[in-house]
Design an enzyme around this catalytic site. Sequence first.
Site, PDB file in Angstrom:
ATOM      1  N   LEU A 479       0.856  -1.179   0.000  1.00 58.44           N
ATOM      2  CA  LEU A 479       0.000   0.000   0.000  1.00 58.44           C
ATOM      3  C   LEU A 479       0.896   1.234   0.000  1.00 58.44           C
ATOM      4  CD1 LEU A 479      -3.131   0.649   0.288  1.00 58.44           C
ATOM      5  CD2 LEU A 479      -2.612   1.127   2.669  1.00 58.44           C
ATOM      6  N   GLU A 481       2.076   4.146  -3.011  1.00 62.20           N
ATOM      7  CA  GLU A 481       1.993   4.554  -4.410  1.00 62.20           C
ATOM      8  C   GLU A 481       3.362   4.885  -5.014  1.00 62.20           C
ATOM      9  OE1 GLU A 481      -1.928   4.578  -2.707  1.00 62.20           O
ATOM     10  OE2 GLU A 481      -0.086   5.547  -2.008  1.00 62.20           O
ATOM     11  N   GLN A 503      -4.840   2.869  -7.194  1.00 58.82           N
ATOM     12  CA  GLN A 503      -6.207   2.445  -6.926  1.00 58.82           C
ATOM     13  C   GLN A 503      -7.243   3.558  -7.087  1.00 58.82           C
ATOM     14  OE1 GLN A 503      -7.604   0.806  -2.889  1.00 58.82           O
ATOM     15  NE2 GLN A 503      -7.041  -0.995  -4.082  1.00 58.82           N
ATOM     16  N   ASP A 506      -7.232   9.977  -6.160  1.00 59.19           N
ATOM     17  CA  ASP A 506      -7.121  10.752  -4.924  1.00 59.19           C
ATOM     18  C   ASP A 506      -5.856  10.405  -4.136  1.00 59.19           C
ATOM     19  OD1 ASP A 506     -10.418  11.452  -4.698  1.00 59.19           O
ATOM     20  OD2 ASP A 506      -9.832   9.580  -5.667  1.00 59.19           O
ATOM     21  N   ILE A 508      -2.890   9.380  -5.647  1.00 59.63           N
ATOM     22  CA  ILE A 508      -1.735   9.363  -6.545  1.00 59.63           C
ATOM     23  C   ILE A 508      -0.613  10.264  -6.044  1.00 59.63           C
ATOM     24  CG2 ILE A 508      -2.375  11.304  -8.062  1.00 59.63           C
ATOM     25  CD1 ILE A 508      -1.513   9.529 -10.438  1.00 59.63           C
ATOM     26  N   HIS A 551     -12.585  10.330  -2.824  1.00 63.18           N
ATOM     27  CA  HIS A 551     -12.866   9.362  -3.882  1.00 63.18           C
ATOM     28  C   HIS A 551     -13.493  10.035  -5.095  1.00 63.18           C
ATOM     29  CE1 HIS A 551     -12.458   6.785  -0.331  1.00 63.18           C
ATOM     30  NE2 HIS A 551     -12.106   5.839  -1.170  1.00 63.18           N
TER      31      HIS A 551
END
Length: 751
Positions: A479, A481, A503, A506, A508, A551
């Site tokens: 988890l 990025e 994923q 938001d 990134i 999100h």
Amino acid sequence: MGRGISSSKELRQGGSPGKNGSGAATLTADVVSGSSTEDHLSPSELLEFYKLMYESRRIDDREVLLKRQQKIFFQVSAAGHEAFQAAMGKALRSGYDWVVPYYRDRTLCLTLGVTAEDMFLQAVGAGTDKASGGRQMPNHWSSPELNIISTSSSTATQILHAVGCAEAGQFLAHNPQAAEKGVGDYRAFHDISFHSDEVVLTTLGEGSTSQGEFWEALSTASNRKLPVIFAVEDNGYAISVPVETNTPGGNISRLVANFPNFYFAEVDGTDPEASYFAMKAAVEHCRAGNGPAFVHGHCVRIYSHSFSDDDKNYRTAEEREADTMRDPLHKLQMRLLRDGILSTSELTEMEERIDAQVAAAAERALAAPLPAISSIPKHIYSEDFDPTRPELETTPGRPHMEESGSTEQGADRTMADLINACLRDEMRRDPRIVVYGEDVADATRIKALKESKGKGGVFKLTAGLQTEFGVERVFNSPLAEANIVGRAVGYAVRGMKPVVEIQFFDYIWPATHQIRNELAVMRWRSNGGFASPVVIRVPIGGYLTGGSIYHSQCGESIFTHIPGLRVVFPSNALDANGLLRTAIRCDDPVLFLEHKRLYREPYGRAPYPGPDYMIPFGKAAITRPGTDVTVVTYGAVVPRALQAAKRAEQMHGISTEVIDLRTLSPYDWEAIATSVKKTSRVIVAYEDVKSWGYGAEIAARIADELFEDLDAPVKRVAAMDTFVAYQPVLEDAILPQPDDLLQAITELRAF
């Protein structure tokens, strides 16, 4: 878990650098006890070490002189690190193993085969500079021939590249068919070299161990037992910040000691023997497939951090004098004389010969031609594959049911379906493609698949890929990025094709450093020596009914602002399939934005177009022809613009042309200009906040270049300058809706 020191004795848990009265770091006997009787360099080896170290120091000194004469523009030295760096280079196989260095590694690169003249060409910014063609500062190493991957000024980013580089090497060793030249028709593939026992070395200063990417890299290397050597060149300072401020307890070795699968060594980095035998053991550990290694060398900084820094402003005279007494060059010089390896006259003769060689190399570099102004755009993007060329455009096919995976011939499929189909097709075509990210695998624990269908991403877009292609090609990431993108850079420079997933857009932002400073600039900064054609798939956008702040974000303009990065944003299933295929076959890094609201919308569904359907970048689609007003848009605003255009015609008789850009960088200026010249009125509509958004550039260019064709001001329709709220009533008010577009169309037509 391995642990070693230069004497091959067990490093005691309590070992750590002490402090002398001045505050300068010293080495306690339990950390470094020197070489054992069997661990000695021969006289000829010691002499070779000295030549490299002396040449490195003289290059530093010559650069300092040139900087004072204003003949070069920046200088950073390796003074005090020479012994540790030469030991690294001597322990590796140059051009066989891979090196991901940092900017202080002059002696390491000399040892591997970079010449003094190469270094001076960097310093003057010559057009013949092999590392970057005058684009980077001195000491920003790059050599495809020597497997030295291009270095940036950023701290700690490079060590994730080393992890990806090692992963790629292991993958290629297990899947040699992936290294075959000439896979596919649309990309210029290069020879991919690998060795089953290759090692990857990456280096960093102790201060860089404070960065999160350092810990991410160690975690992945440990988990995957990768053959990566992390060499920490600890001179006690990160510019002016002392080690005890950067590192709890003042010793990074004590903090990392419990990572499994590692060989650990902590050595006197000013001692060539201690450094070499620790590094040699680290290489042997990695080459045998036992996992990564961590070698912590206690060096000294003889000069300031760089020529622009003056360490007299933050270090005491006593401390600086203590470092001078541990100068590895002077220590080895005294040993050569004391042990009778060289006489004083022989030493002087050798040093004068090297002095003359270094001076001559500097003069040749000063006479070298400067880069041509016309070279500036070269290597921003690939010269081998142009994703905008019209020949890429193909007609959707009608494949057999077994090819499409559909239960009904020609059935309409969602954007999610056709993205999954494209990934599956391309992975079948090209064995070098790997897919990874958070939750993208069907299941990390394979036994779970016996009881469930698997996950395949939070939106199910990678469902079934791991089941078909195996855990080596489809797997879950931590988890983290930055870890995802940084490793992808390492994969890509080795010739592989990583297609990774962030994923949610938001989240990134931790990867933005890797995207901007590493991924997008790799080809340009290495003057075409290296490239990182990674595809980053990212679900983006709002209109979710409850997506809220974290999100529902957009922010594409931040990434379209980055040279070297292609940005794609499809609005329907067919475009998503064709553009993703172009992205994967492209030779540039691509940010592929997928609007979450459109994944399974009735709007934009299409039959599977076949395994070779492509759409060129930079070609917009006229989704609705019109004569009165032009709407330029993309993503989830496209269906909303079409709704507004339909109502404008029904209610007011206004003919609205809707342009779907499809790709944001590059974008289709010709389509925009042609439409605006026809309608003389234009709206730029986008989902992101209105101020400083993507549409501002389009609007400014229209006003600049098409002013005489306009009969009304350029209008923008976008989100409010705020965040997206959770409550649907607020979300609807914040994001642009069909009513907002309808109002803009009618107002503009009436102007």
